[in-house]
Write a protein that holds these residues in place. Structure first.
Motif, PDB file in Angstrom:
ATOM      1  N   TRP A 107       0.813  -1.214   0.000  1.00 48.27           N
ATOM      2  CA  TRP A 107       0.000   0.000   0.000  1.00 48.27           C
ATOM      3  C   TRP A 107       0.850   1.270   0.000  1.00 48.27           C
ATOM      4  CZ3 TRP A 107      -4.513  -0.720   4.030  1.00 48.27           C
ATOM      5  CH2 TRP A 107      -5.519  -1.505   3.450  1.00 48.27           C
ATOM      6  N   ASN A 108       2.153   1.141   0.184  1.00 46.33           N
ATOM      7  CA  ASN A 108       3.040   2.297   0.274  1.00 46.33           C
ATOM      8  C   ASN A 108       2.560   3.273   1.350  1.00 46.33           C
ATOM      9  OD1 ASN A 108       5.250   3.923  -0.397  1.00 46.33           O
ATOM     10  ND2 ASN A 108       4.089   5.067  -1.912  1.00 46.33           N
ATOM     11  N   CYS A 109       2.297   2.721   2.534  1.00 47.68           N
ATOM     12  CA  CYS A 109       1.833   3.548   3.655  1.00 47.68           C
ATOM     13  C   CYS A 109       2.702   3.271   4.873  1.00 47.68           C
ATOM     14  CB  CYS A 109       0.361   3.261   3.960  1.00 47.68           C
ATOM     15  SG  CYS A 109       0.052   1.647   4.721  1.00 47.68           S
ATOM     16  N   ALA A 110       2.564   4.119   5.878  1.00 47.71           N
ATOM     17  CA  ALA A 110       3.364   3.992   7.099  1.00 47.71           C
ATOM     18  C   ALA A 110       2.968   2.763   7.895  1.00 47.71           C
ATOM     19  CB  ALA A 110       3.191   5.246   7.953  1.00 47.71           C
ATOM     20  N   TRP A 111       3.936   2.235   8.636  1.00 47.54           N
ATOM     21  CA  TRP A 111       3.635   1.182   9.602  1.00 47.54           C
ATOM     22  C   TRP A 111       4.439   1.426  10.858  1.00 47.54           C
ATOM     23  CZ3 TRP A 111       6.120  -4.138  10.146  1.00 47.54           C
ATOM     24  CH2 TRP A 111       7.476  -4.119   9.779  1.00 47.54           C
ATOM     25  N   THR A 112       3.882   1.011  11.990  1.00 49.23           N
ATOM     26  CA  THR A 112       4.533   1.156  13.288  1.00 49.23           C
ATOM     27  C   THR A 112       4.690  -0.208  13.927  1.00 49.23           C
ATOM     28  OG1 THR A 112       3.718   3.402  13.713  1.00 49.23           O
ATOM     29  CG2 THR A 112       4.289   2.062  15.638  1.00 49.23           C
ATOM     30  N   VAL A 113       5.924  -0.501  14.369  1.00 51.70           N
ATOM     31  CA  VAL A 113       6.185  -1.698  15.159  1.00 51.70           C
ATOM     32  C   VAL A 113       6.221  -1.250  16.611  1.00 51.70           C
ATOM     33  CG1 VAL A 113       7.777  -3.601  15.586  1.00 51.70           C
ATOM     34  CG2 VAL A 113       7.476  -2.734  13.252  1.00 51.70           C
ATOM     35  N   ASP A 114       5.200  -1.623  17.364  1.00 45.98           N
ATOM     36  CA  ASP A 114       5.004  -1.151  18.735  1.00 45.98           C
ATOM     37  C   ASP A 114       5.868  -1.985  19.681  1.00 45.98           C
ATOM     38  OD1 ASP A 114       4.082  -0.036  21.054  1.00 45.98           O
ATOM     39  OD2 ASP A 114       1.978  -0.572  20.736  1.00 45.98           O
ATOM     40  N   SER A 115       7.006  -1.452  20.045  1.00 48.65           N
ATOM     41  CA  SER A 115       8.005  -2.191  20.811  1.00 48.65           C
ATOM     42  C   SER A 115       7.441  -2.720  22.123  1.00 48.65           C
ATOM     43  CB  SER A 115       9.212  -1.288  21.095  1.00 48.65           C
ATOM     44  OG  SER A 115      10.168  -1.949  21.883  1.00 48.65           O
ATOM     45  N   GLY A 116       7.713  -3.993  22.403  1.00 47.26           N
ATOM     46  CA  GLY A 116       7.362  -4.578  23.688  1.00 47.26           C
ATOM     47  C   GLY A 116       5.958  -5.135  23.783  1.00 47.26           C
ATOM     48  N   THR A 117       5.144  -4.979  22.757  1.00 49.65           N
ATOM     49  CA  THR A 117       3.779  -5.507  22.814  1.00 49.65           C
ATOM     50  C   THR A 117       3.669  -6.784  22.005  1.00 49.65           C
ATOM     51  OG1 THR A 117       3.055  -4.122  20.946  1.00 49.65           O
ATOM     52  CG2 THR A 117       2.773  -3.229  23.160  1.00 49.65           C
ATOM     53  N   HIS A 118       2.812  -7.681  22.487  1.00 46.61           N
ATOM     54  CA  HIS A 118       2.564  -8.923  21.774  1.00 46.61           C
ATOM     55  C   HIS A 118       1.167  -8.896  21.160  1.00 46.61           C
ATOM     56  CE1 HIS A 118       0.140 -10.125  25.218  1.00 46.61           C
ATOM     57  NE2 HIS A 118       1.193 -10.072  26.038  1.00 46.61           N
ATOM     58  N   HIS A 119       0.765 -10.021  20.592  1.00 43.61           N
ATOM     59  CA  HIS A 119      -0.473 -10.047  19.815  1.00 43.61           C
ATOM     60  C   HIS A 119      -1.708  -9.750  20.663  1.00 43.61           C
ATOM     61  CE1 HIS A 119      -2.660 -11.024  16.157  1.00 43.61           C
ATOM     62  NE2 HIS A 119      -3.501 -11.748  16.871  1.00 43.61           N
ATOM     63  N   PHE A 120      -1.677 -10.077  21.932  1.00 46.10           N
ATOM     64  CA  PHE A 120      -2.870  -9.906  22.741  1.00 46.10           C
ATOM     65  C   PHE A 120      -2.931  -8.590  23.502  1.00 46.10           C
ATOM     66  CE2 PHE A 120      -3.384 -14.792  23.190  1.00 46.10           C
ATOM     67  CZ  PHE A 120      -3.950 -14.853  21.925  1.00 46.10           C
ATOM     68  N   ASN A 121      -1.807  -7.893  23.670  1.00 46.22           N
ATOM     69  CA  ASN A 121      -1.880  -6.609  24.383  1.00 46.22           C
ATOM     70  C   ASN A 121      -1.597  -5.402  23.495  1.00 46.22           C
ATOM     71  OD1 ASN A 121       0.924  -6.543  24.145  1.00 46.22           O
ATOM     72  ND2 ASN A 121       1.326  -6.867  26.330  1.00 46.22           N
ATOM     73  N   VAL A 122      -1.321  -5.632  22.217  1.00 50.34           N
ATOM     74  CA  VAL A 122      -1.046  -4.506  21.326  1.00 50.34           C
ATOM     75  C   VAL A 122      -2.264  -3.597  21.186  1.00 50.34           C
ATOM     76  CG1 VAL A 122      -1.681  -5.775  19.217  1.00 50.34           C
ATOM     77  CG2 VAL A 122      -0.036  -3.883  19.085  1.00 50.34           C
ATOM     78  N   ILE A 123      -3.464  -4.138  21.427  1.00 54.39           N
ATOM     79  CA  ILE A 123      -4.689  -3.340  21.301  1.00 54.39           C
ATOM     80  C   ILE A 123      -5.067  -2.602  22.581  1.00 54.39           C
ATOM     81  CG2 ILE A 123      -5.739  -4.588  19.390  1.00 54.39           C
ATOM     82  CD1 ILE A 123      -7.196  -6.335  21.402  1.00 54.39           C
ATOM     83  N   ASP A 124      -4.390  -2.881  23.682  1.00 57.59           N
ATOM     84  CA  ASP A 124      -4.767  -2.249  24.956  1.00 57.59           C
ATOM     85  C   ASP A 124      -4.718  -0.724  24.880  1.00 57.59           C
ATOM     86  OD1 ASP A 124      -5.022  -4.788  25.962  1.00 57.59           O
ATOM     87  OD2 ASP A 124      -3.273  -4.685  27.284  1.00 57.59           O
ATOM     88  N   ALA A 125      -3.856  -0.195  24.044  1.00 61.11           N
ATOM     89  CA  ALA A 125      -3.695   1.260  23.944  1.00 61.11           C
ATOM     90  C   ALA A 125      -4.948   1.952  23.430  1.00 61.11           C
ATOM     91  CB  ALA A 125      -2.511   1.596  23.042  1.00 61.11           C
ATOM     92  N   LEU A 126      -5.881   1.218  22.847  1.00 61.87           N
ATOM     93  CA  LEU A 126      -7.133   1.833  22.404  1.00 61.87           C
ATOM     94  C   LEU A 126      -7.963   2.323  23.581  1.00 61.87           C
ATOM     95  CD1 LEU A 126      -8.205  -0.632  19.568  1.00 61.87           C
ATOM     96  CD2 LEU A 126      -7.316   1.696  19.282  1.00 61.87           C
ATOM     97  N   GLU A 127      -7.650   1.851  24.783  1.00 61.62           N
ATOM     98  CA  GLU A 127      -8.375   2.315  25.969  1.00 61.62           C
ATOM     99  C   GLU A 127      -7.964   3.719  26.395  1.00 61.62           C
ATOM    100  OE1 GLU A 127      -9.073  -0.635  29.201  1.00 61.62           O
ATOM    101  OE2 GLU A 127      -7.647  -1.856  28.058  1.00 61.62           O
ATOM    102  N   SER A 128      -6.809   4.186  25.958  1.00 60.73           N
ATOM    103  CA  SER A 128      -6.261   5.463  26.424  1.00 60.73           C
ATOM    104  C   SER A 128      -6.449   6.554  25.384  1.00 60.73           C
ATOM    105  CB  SER A 128      -4.772   5.308  26.730  1.00 60.73           C
ATOM    106  OG  SER A 128      -4.192   6.570  26.985  1.00 60.73           O
ATOM    107  N   PRO A 129      -7.018   7.702  25.759  1.00 55.81           N
ATOM    108  CA  PRO A 129      -7.245   8.771  24.780  1.00 55.81           C
ATOM    109  C   PRO A 129      -5.972   9.441  24.295  1.00 55.81           C
ATOM    110  CG  PRO A 129      -7.814   9.532  26.971  1.00 55.81           C
ATOM    111  CD  PRO A 129      -7.560   8.051  27.085  1.00 55.81           C
ATOM    112  N   ASP A 130      -4.855   9.233  25.000  1.00 57.93           N
ATOM    113  CA  ASP A 130      -3.605   9.904  24.651  1.00 57.93           C
ATOM    114  C   ASP A 130      -2.542   8.948  24.121  1.00 57.93           C
ATOM    115  OD1 ASP A 130      -4.585  12.418  25.591  1.00 57.93           O
ATOM    116  OD2 ASP A 130      -4.202  11.744  27.637  1.00 57.93           O
ATOM    117  N   SER A 131      -2.906   7.706  23.871  1.00 56.35           N
ATOM    118  CA  SER A 131      -1.911   6.737  23.415  1.00 56.35           C
ATOM    119  C   SER A 131      -1.504   7.018  21.969  1.00 56.35           C
ATOM    120  CB  SER A 131      -2.467   5.318  23.516  1.00 56.35           C
ATOM    121  OG  SER A 131      -3.466   5.097  22.533  1.00 56.35           O
ATOM    122  N   PRO A 132      -0.294   6.644  21.597  1.00 55.18           N
ATOM    123  CA  PRO A 132       0.111   6.793  20.196  1.00 55.18           C
ATOM    124  C   PRO A 132      -0.828   6.079  19.227  1.00 55.18           C
ATOM    125  CG  PRO A 132       2.033   6.383  21.572  1.00 55.18           C
ATOM    126  CD  PRO A 132       0.837   6.190  22.453  1.00 55.18           C
TER     127      PRO A 132
END
Length: 260
Positions: free
Chosen positions: A226-251
């Motif tokens: 797609w020629n678009c940006a991607w982020t590798v979220d350091s330190g997160t695994h498949h089951f906790n990578v989505i936890d940041a959706l709970e925070s209004p200020d998360s990256p």
């Protein structure tokens, strides 16, 4: 190479067997905290799982964010993930979580069509820009919403997709034990692999830095095609990578909602 092993997640995450109960507890508490601002099981079609939950902020929504759950198209339910709407609501956005028929009762192409119908119905409830995100198989469905051929509502309203740990190329999945339920064939692999089709809106791919190599490959493949940006979220695994959706200020939430 053992593809079943490559796409196993829980076996490589300590304590993973305790996580579904935690998700269910957090999701239930979140729904109860919202009272009438949690509109549950809104119908969009005739099948038992053809419904979506809609969570509303305290004021008029700035727009609609959709979160599509994962589970390899064969498991889990929208009710496990309600708490992931918290970050969007705190930012003044409504958040919809669609349900969909699971395989083997539906093929992936049908699931894609159901999710499109669910999002279209949610758009009728909330005005403003539309952002779609989703995780794993939900990341696949998120990406499919950004491929050509979607209906006029999505084409006009969709401003951004953020697939999280997406399954973007389906051919390897046909070599896993899940094939017994998915029944993927060459035609459906070609049609339903979002990395094989163009991107029609803004996109940013997100993946956990401690995920299985197969998921890092899937995310990178989609970002490159797609020629678009991607982020590798350091330190997160498949089951906790989505936890940041709970925070209004998360990256992650910033990636979803900033500048809209």
């Amino acid at each position: 190479m053992d593809m079943t092993r490559e796409y196993q997640n829980g076996a490589f995450i300590p304590g993973s067997e305790t996580m579904p109960a935690l998700w269910a507890k957090k999701a239930n508490a979140f729904r109860e905290s919202l009272g009438s601002r949690a509109r549950l099981d809104l119908s969009y079609g005739p099948a038992p799982r053809n419904c979506f939950d809609l969570f509303l902020p305290e004021t008029t929504p700035r727009g609609l964010m959709v979160f599509i759950h994962g589970g390899y198209w064969i498991s889990t339910d929208k009710s496990l993930w309600s708490h992931l709407a918290a970050g969007a609501l705190a930012r003044g956005w409504a958040c919809a979580l669609p349900g969909y028929t699971l395989a083997p009762d539906a093929r992936i192409a049908q699931i894609t069509a159901e999710v499109e119908a669910a999002i279209t119905a949610a758009c009728a409830e909330v005005a403003g820009p539309l952002v779609i995100t989703g995780h794993s198989a939900g990341g696949h469905l998120t990406a499919r919403m950004a491929n050509p051929g979607r209906n006029a509502t999505l084409t006009e309203r969709l401003h951004r997709v953020v697939p999280i740990s997406p399954l973007s190329e389906l051919e390897p999945l046909a070599e896993t034990d899940m094939q017994a339920k998915l029944q993927l064939d060459a035609a459906e692999i070609a049609t339903e692999s979002p990395a094989r089709h163009a991107l029609t809106t803004q996109a940013h791919i997100w993946v956990g830095g401690s995920e299985r190599p197969a998921f890092l490959w899937q995310a990178r493949t989609l970002s490159e095609n797609w020629n678009c940006a991607w982020t590798v979220d350091s330190g997160t695994h498949h089951f906790n990578v989505i936890d940041a959706l709970e925070s209004p200020d998360s990256p992650l939430i910033n990636t979803c909602l900033d500048n809209l």
